[in-house]
Design an enzyme around this catalytic site. Structure first.
Site, PDB file in Angstrom:
ATOM      1  N   LYS A 107       0.823  -1.218   0.000  1.00  0.00           N
ATOM      2  CA  LYS A 107       0.000   0.000   0.000  1.00  0.00           C
ATOM      3  C   LYS A 107       0.856   1.266   0.000  1.00  0.00           C
ATOM      4  O   LYS A 107       0.354   2.355  -0.259  1.00  0.00           O
ATOM      5  CB  LYS A 107      -0.959  -0.017   1.184  1.00  0.00           C
ATOM      6  CG  LYS A 107      -2.049  -1.080   1.032  1.00  0.00           C
ATOM      7  CD  LYS A 107      -3.094  -1.007   2.134  1.00  0.00           C
ATOM      8  CE  LYS A 107      -4.180  -2.048   1.952  1.00  0.00           C
ATOM      9  NZ  LYS A 107      -3.716  -3.422   2.250  1.00  0.00           N
TER      10      LYS A 107
HETATM   11  C1  LIG Z   1      -4.417  -4.551   1.676  1.00  0.00           C
HETATM   12  C2  LIG Z   1      -3.670  -5.854   1.663  1.00  0.00           C
HETATM   13  C3  LIG Z   1      -4.055  -6.940   0.824  1.00  0.00           C
HETATM   14  C4  LIG Z   1      -5.299  -6.898  -0.027  1.00  0.00           C
HETATM   15  O1  LIG Z   1      -5.192  -6.023  -1.107  1.00  0.00           O
HETATM   16  P1  LIG Z   1      -6.494  -5.557  -1.900  1.00  0.00           P
HETATM   17  O2  LIG Z   1      -6.035  -4.524  -2.847  1.00  0.00           O
HETATM   18  O3  LIG Z   1      -7.435  -5.010  -0.854  1.00  0.00           O
HETATM   19  O4  LIG Z   1      -7.064  -6.761  -2.555  1.00  0.00           O
HETATM   20  C5  LIG Z   1      -3.260  -8.071   0.807  1.00  0.00           C
HETATM   21  N1  LIG Z   1      -2.161  -8.178   1.580  1.00  0.00           N
HETATM   22  C6  LIG Z   1      -1.760  -7.173   2.398  1.00  0.00           C
HETATM   23  C7  LIG Z   1      -0.547  -7.365   3.234  1.00  0.00           C
HETATM   24  C8  LIG Z   1      -2.492  -5.981   2.464  1.00  0.00           C
HETATM   25  O5  LIG Z   1      -2.102  -4.992   3.293  1.00  0.00           O
END
Ligand SMILES: *Cc1c(COP(=O)(O)O)cnc(C)c1O
Length: 433
Positions: A107
């Site tokens: 993210k």
């Molecule tokens: C947010 C997150 C996900 C999921 O990603 P999406 O875009 O919501 O499908 C998977 N793994 C981790 C470690 C995350 O922080």
């Protein structure tokens, strides 16, 4: 570029409007009016380009009409101050390591890009300070806080439930200082979210200060995630492994995989995709039955994917005009319970000496089970295993080393503002800062 809402009942928005609003007023998600194909010459030479060079070409396709070239280049290069490399796990399975950013999870890419794009718009308009409100149950808060850290013209308030996030997570947004304020709410995550929602709807507050959100559905957080899929292809091409490439994405809200599907629409030569889920199997069931039936989310050890109504399903549905067979011919699914996730972490470590986090473990397992002869798979390792230290260590029976930059957060001094969960006190606090 103009943006429409997946619900079709909101006016078209400019990029600037879509970024500031996040969600359209009909509660739909914004989609770009067109998705540009990239030329064949780009893919022919991509293995000779750096990650930043590749990302800039992709960024121009998305944002080139709305952001001046030099500024966009600066935003992209500044966002990608770290690499997203592929690492060999087996002969035909590679890990796209998305944990080399400041908070050790994917993210970071979207959050950093959004912060810099928002700053660009603020500067252009000579506007006063913008305030970002974000409610978090842990990981979103750290990505947003670190993404916006030190970005001039923006102040971030991270609201989190007191005592309900892990120490590591808490340290990643309470020790930063500068333009980041951590608000420790005496309540649960839903109370934090309610405070944020009430603030956006309060006329006194919105007249007093400019408020915006930094949700994961925001186009400026979601689209830049396409960058690293192009980079994965480039690095696999350099290894001679890019023919019949399968991309597998551990998914929760489905933003990350949707960005990959946008890449595919732009011409990225990926043969097919796999959405790997934990026990939250809504998308898996949709693929099987053609019916989308949201449920309450289930708690798992891959907790960033505990989503019972994935918001970006609306974008996938829109991208393929609701054509179930178009979706199932390109994307397959997988769903794993906690025992299977633990078993995959253990197996991968003993077979390949590669340490997975619980989310990446779903991706690795799906590729191990679903790859066909002649295919080569890349799964996203969405977070560093040290973020889930106890869970991973007990699964693999070995120590997980905490990287220096994660340890550094834990050495910092916690600073937070204590807040009750009633809106009146939060409002009074914001009116007086
Ligand atoms: C947010 C997150 C996900 C999921 O990603 P999406 O875009 O919501 O499908 C998977 N793994 C981790 C470690 C995350 O922080």
């Amino acid at each position: 570029m103009r943006y429409y809402s997946t619900n079709g009942k909101a006016p078209m928005a400019t990029l600037h409007e879509a970024v500031v609003k996040g969600l359209a007023c009909d509660r739909g998600l914004y989609m770009p009016e067109s998705i540009k194909m990239l030329p064949q010459s780009f893919f022919d030479n991509i293995d000779k380009m750096s990650f930043q060079e590749i990302a800039f070409v992709v960024a121009q396709a998305f944002f080139g009409e709305d952001v001046k070239e030099d500024d966009l280049r600066h935003i992209v290069y500044d966002t990608l101050a770290f690499d997203c490399p592929v690492a060999r796990v087996t002969d035909n399975i590679y890990s796209l390591e998305l944990f080399h950013g400041p908070t050790l999870a994917f993210k970071d890419v979207g959050a950093r890009f959004m912060a810099r794009l928002l700053q660009y718009f603020i500067r252009q308009e000579g506007k006063e300070q913008v305030n970002v409100l974000v409610a978090t149950s842990g990981d979103t808060g750290s990505a947003v806080a670190n993404g916006f850290l030190g970005v001039e013209g923006i102040h971030v308030y991270v609201l989190y439930p007191k005592g309900k996030v892990s120490k590591i997570q808490e340290s990643q947004f309470t020790t930063l200082g500068q333009n980041i304020t951590a608000v420790e709410v005496d309540g649960v995550f839903d109370d934090c979210q309610a405070l944020v929602k009430n603030a956006f709807m309060d006329e006194d507050l919105t007249a007093h200060m400019k408020l915006t959100s930094a949700n994961s559905i925001n186009v400026a957080r979601f689209l830049p995630q396409a960058f690293y899929y192009f980079n994965a292809y480039a690095r696999m091409k350099a290894l001679g492994k890019s023919d019949n490439m399968v991309v597998c994405v551990p998914s929760g809200n489905f933003g990350n995989i949707t960005a990959a599907l946008f890449g595919h629409r732009m011409g990225l030569p990926v043969k097919r995709f796999i959405a790997a889920n934990n026990a939250n199997d809504i998308f898996y069931n949709y693929l099987k039955t053609g019916k989308y039936e949201p449920k309450a989310s289930r708690q798992t050890i891959a907790n960033a994917m505990d989503v019972g109504d994935p918001s970006n399903f609306a974008r996938i549905y829109d991208l393929y005009k609701g054509d179930h067979s178009a979706i199932t011919s390109l994307i397959s699914g997988a769903t794993y319970n906690d025992d299977m996730i633990r078993e995959s972490m253990r197996q991968c470590y003993s077979d390949n000496s590669y340490i997975l986090d619980p989310h990446g473990a779903c991706g690795y397992r799906a590729l191990s089970e679903l790859l066909q002869p002649g295919e080569c798979g890349v799964f996203c390792e969405t977070a560093h295993p040290a973020k889930f230290k106890e869970t991973v260590e007990s699964a693999i029976g070995a120590d997980v080393v905490i990287p220096e930059r994660l340890a550094a957060f834990m050495k910092g001094t916690k600073q937070s503002v204590e807040m009750s969960k009633d809106f009146a006190s939060f409002k009074e606090y914001l009116m007086n800062v």
